[in-house]
Motif scaffolding. Structure first.
Motif, short mmCIF file in Angstrom:
data_model
loop_
_atom_site.label_atom_id
_atom_site.label_comp_id
_atom_site.label_asym_id
_atom_site.label_seq_id
_atom_site.Cartn_x
_atom_site.Cartn_y
_atom_site.Cartn_z
N ASN A 1 0.81 -1.22 0.00
CA ASN A 1 0.00 0.00 0.00
C ASN A 1 0.84 1.27 0.00
OD1 ASN A 1 -2.49 -1.45 0.14
ND2 ASN A 1 -2.14 -1.77 2.34
N GLY A 2 2.17 1.08 -0.07
CA GLY A 2 3.05 2.23 -0.10
C GLY A 2 3.40 2.80 1.26
N ASN A 3 3.07 2.06 2.32
CA ASN A 3 3.39 2.48 3.68
C ASN A 3 4.61 1.74 4.20
OD1 ASN A 3 1.02 4.15 3.84
ND2 ASN A 3 -0.18 2.27 4.14
N LEU A 4 5.31 2.36 5.14
CA LEU A 4 6.48 1.70 5.71
C LEU A 4 6.06 0.45 6.47
CD1 LEU A 4 8.81 4.47 7.15
CD2 LEU A 4 9.33 2.87 5.31
N SER A 5 6.75 -0.65 6.22
CA SER A 5 6.52 -1.86 6.98
C SER A 5 6.90 -1.62 8.43
CB SER A 5 7.36 -3.00 6.41
OG SER A 5 7.41 -4.09 7.30
N GLN A 6 6.21 -2.26 9.35
CA GLN A 6 6.54 -2.14 10.78
C GLN A 6 7.41 -3.30 11.26
OE1 GLN A 6 5.68 0.73 12.55
NE2 GLN A 6 5.19 1.28 10.43
N ASP A 7 7.88 -4.11 10.31
CA ASP A 7 8.59 -5.34 10.66
C ASP A 7 10.06 -5.23 10.29
OD1 ASP A 7 9.37 -7.86 11.29
OD2 ASP A 7 7.87 -8.89 10.07
#
Length: 256
Positions: free
Chosen positions: A213-219
């Motif tokens: 979705n174009g968001n930074l991964s939190q992993d």
């Protein structure tokens, strides 16, 4: 002809002297109270002069290396506020952290004995310590900003720096020795080189990739380089997310 060769040789040595610094990438890294407070609001800023004094000696001389070192120390020392390991655990936490603690009943028994009993049990037979029937586990519990632990590691610090922390472990709680020991461990265990390998995905400071979705991964488990660095200090890789976030925030501050 011989005279001409001597003159030529002198010319080359004078103007083309090899310079070791030219083979090492060195960047200007600003380490300030403002950056400390921005990234870790409760951090102890009194250590900054010692960090600046010894960074070059231990080759923490690029933004990546400094960000990785500080991020690791933030985790291990609660923002440079703790220089000796706290061995106060609840029974459930003790059981979860240390695999040598078999069950909750044993954890409860150890906790009843206090910090020394806990440290001597969980560390007594590892890291060069001389058994659970000695006080090595407690005497050589984690110290300095990176929590050097165990007699073998204390001996390595002594051999490398000259600080007699084997006979006087408490020396590593002193502000300057605290930083020297942490930086010495960092360099000897090739943490600088591992920090160099951490890829920055975009904008000069981000490790995490974008999701669909174009968001930074939190992993941060998508970064094997960061995982390898964390495991040098903490073999269970506890605190990986905090390490990654601190690293990114420090890099962002350094490139601003």
């Amino acid at each position: 002809m011989l005279c001409l060769l001597n003159i030529l040789g002198h010319f080359l040595l004078t103007f083309f002297k090899p310079n070791r610094a030219s083979f090492t990438m060195v960047e200007a890294v600003k380490v300030t109270k403002e950056i400390f407070k921005e990234v870790y609001p409760i951090a102890n800023t009194d250590v900054i002069p010692h960090i600046l004094k010894y960074a070059a000696k231990y080759e923490i001389n690029t933004k990546k290396r400094m960000a990785a070192f500080l991020a690791m120390c933030f985790i291990e020392s609660t923002g440079f506020r703790r220089s000796v390991e706290n061995m106060k655990y609840s029974p459930s936490r003790l059981r979860d952290i240390f695999s040598s603690v078999k069950d909750l009943a044993q954890a409860q028994q150890l906790c009843a004995g206090g910090e020394k009993a806990i440290a001597n049990y969980v560390y007594g037979n590892i890291l060069g310590n001389r058994g659970r029937d000695t006080d090595d586990g407690y005497n050589y519990r984690g110290r300095c900003a990176i929590q050097v632990t165990g007699l073998s590691n204390y001996k390595a610090v002594k051999d490398s720096t000259g600080i007699d922390c084997v006979n006087h472990p408490e020396l590593l709680e002193q502000p300057e020795y605290n930083i020297i020991a942490a930086m010495d461990f960092w360099k000897r265990n090739r943490c600088n080189e591992q920090a160099d390998k951490i890829p920055l995905v975009f904008n000069g400071y981000t490790i995490r990739k974008l999701d669909k979705n174009g968001n930074l991964s939190q992993d941060f488990r998508d970064s094997p380089e960061l995982i390898s660095l964390r495991k040098i200090v903490n073999k269970k890789c506890l605190g990986l997310t905090d390490l990654g976030l601190h690293f990114e925030n420090l890099m962002k501050a350094f490139v601003a």
